[in-house]
Design a protein around this motif. Structure first.
Motif, PDB file in Angstrom:
ATOM      1  N   UNK A 203       0.822  -1.205   0.000  1.00 38.24           N
ATOM      2  CA  UNK A 203       0.000   0.000   0.000  1.00 38.24           C
ATOM      3  C   UNK A 203       0.860   1.260   0.000  1.00 38.24           C
ATOM      4  N   UNK A 204       1.903   1.272   0.815  1.00 41.43           N
ATOM      5  CA  UNK A 204       2.760   2.458   0.870  1.00 41.43           C
ATOM      6  C   UNK A 204       3.402   2.732  -0.476  1.00 41.43           C
ATOM      7  N   UNK A 205       3.930   1.697  -1.122  1.00 46.50           N
ATOM      8  CA  UNK A 205       4.615   1.887  -2.402  1.00 46.50           C
ATOM      9  C   UNK A 205       3.667   2.380  -3.481  1.00 46.50           C
ATOM     10  N   UNK A 206       2.458   1.831  -3.538  1.00 51.49           N
ATOM     11  CA  UNK A 206       1.538   2.254  -4.594  1.00 51.49           C
ATOM     12  C   UNK A 206       0.949   3.629  -4.286  1.00 51.49           C
ATOM     13  N   UNK A 207       0.778   3.958  -3.008  1.00 52.58           N
ATOM     14  CA  UNK A 207       0.312   5.297  -2.669  1.00 52.58           C
ATOM     15  C   UNK A 207       1.319   6.360  -3.121  1.00 52.58           C
ATOM     16  N   UNK A 208       2.615   6.007  -3.034  1.00 47.36           N
ATOM     17  CA  UNK A 208       3.648   6.956  -3.441  1.00 47.36           C
ATOM     18  C   UNK A 208       3.720   7.116  -4.954  1.00 47.36           C
ATOM     19  N   UNK A 209       3.117   6.188  -5.707  1.00 48.71           N
ATOM     20  CA  UNK A 209       3.157   6.246  -7.163  1.00 48.71           C
ATOM     21  C   UNK A 209       2.075   7.151  -7.741  1.00 48.71           C
TER      22      UNK A 209
END
Length: 329
Positions: A203-209
């Motif tokens: 979730x963190x990685x895709x939120x940053x994208x």
């Protein structure tokens, strides 16, 4: 410029096709990639075939009763009675409870790291979350046995048991006669902690994208942080978020050692989430070393492994179907 073009054109062979440089390397690379894909399919097919052949005697002997029976009596009255209902129920319920516990916490962590946390705090907290994924499952099991089990026993079952059982309509799922602390609930709690880093990191990685311009536009219209996440971030990343949740669910369905420590390993149908039970993976881990080669018990264990594979496949297929239906909508 015209002379340059003419000179370049004259370099082309009379056949009109320029010789492809590195064609052998391209073919070799294509062959290796194709072989890697075929190897995955062959490995998967080999696993399925091994489980199916090993479990075929149990499926043939018991038929559909193997799926609906809660019996597991390898030596009682010199009869061998095996059923998968208890272990299937424990596997599904513990995994679903783990997802219910883990997803809100993972979302909160991801929201904090991407929207609220200061820059100096994001990296340490993110690294700590990722390190949880590196902890061996047997360590989670030992920690769960000595820490989580007493916590559930004292502070949940004994302290809140009367209140939970008095809740209308759903109180019966908390009513238990066992106060040992090892139960479906405890196993789900340990599983939730184990799958938390996978879901939170995804979730963190895709939120940053998410492109910053999308969020800045929403902020410019007066949206709050929660409205930006709800109306911009989640719709943009929903496919990857669901993928991360399914990754965690797959880990929960197949977890063995940690669950074996804390679930109680009782081959009987639980009456509440605080009753001891078992899962497919824990049954196989506990009883496969004691099974005789070619025996009905070993065949039943192979059949359980095949059923676990089928459950995992159905979960993956359901998630794909949900994603496609949402995309078409």
């Amino acid at each position: 410029m015209q002379q340059t073009i003419t000179a370049d054109a004259s370099a082309i062979p009379a056949g009109g096709v320029r010789r492809r440089t590195g064609s052998f390397g391209d073919k070799l690379f294509e062959g290796l990639c194709r072989g890697a894909g075929v190897l995955v399919l062959l490995t998967l097919g080999g696993i399925i075939l091994t489980l199916l052949i090993g479990g075929l005697p149990a499926f043939t002997h018991y038929g559909l009763a193997f799926l609906t029976s809660d019996a597991w009596n390898p030596v009682e009255d010199h009869r061998e009675e095996y059923g998968a209902l208890v272990s299937i129920f424990g596997t599904v319920v513990s995994a679903v409870l783990a997802i219910i516990f883990a997803v809100p916490v993972a979302f909160g962590i991801s929201f904090f790291l991407t929207e609220l946390a200061p820059e100096w705090l994001r990296r340490p907290v993110g690294t700590a979350i990722e390190l949880l994924a590196a902890v061996p499952s047997i360590i989670y099991g030992m920690w769960g046995l000595f820490v989580v089990v007493p916590f559930v026993q004292i502070y949940i079952q004994l302290a809140l048991g009367d209140y939970l059982t008095s809740i209308p309509l759903i109180g019966f799922i908390f009513e238990s006669r066992s106060f040992a602390g090892t139960s479906l609930f405890t196993a789900a709690l340990v599983l939730a902690i184990m799958i938390l880093p996978f879901i939170a990191a995804t979730m963190r990685d895709v939120f940053l994208q998410v492109p910053p311009v999308y969020k800045e536009s929403a902020y410019g219209l007066g949206a709050t942080r929660w409205e930006v996440v709800k109306g911009v971030v989640l719709p943009y990343t929903r496919i990857s978020v669901v993928g991360g949740i399914m990754l965690g669910l797959g880990r929960a369905l197949g977890e063995t050692m940690a669950v074996t420590f804390v679930i109680g390993n009782a081959n009987r149908m639980p009456q509440s989430i605080f009753d001891p039970s078992t899962t497919i993976a824990s049954v196989i881990a506990m009883e496969f070393p004691e099974s005789l080669s070619g025996s009905m018990k070993q065949s039943a264990l192979f059949a359980l492994g095949f059923l676990l594979f089928v459950i995992s496949f159905l979960v993956l297929a359901a998630s794909r179907w949900l994603l496609r239906s949402r995309l078409k909508a």
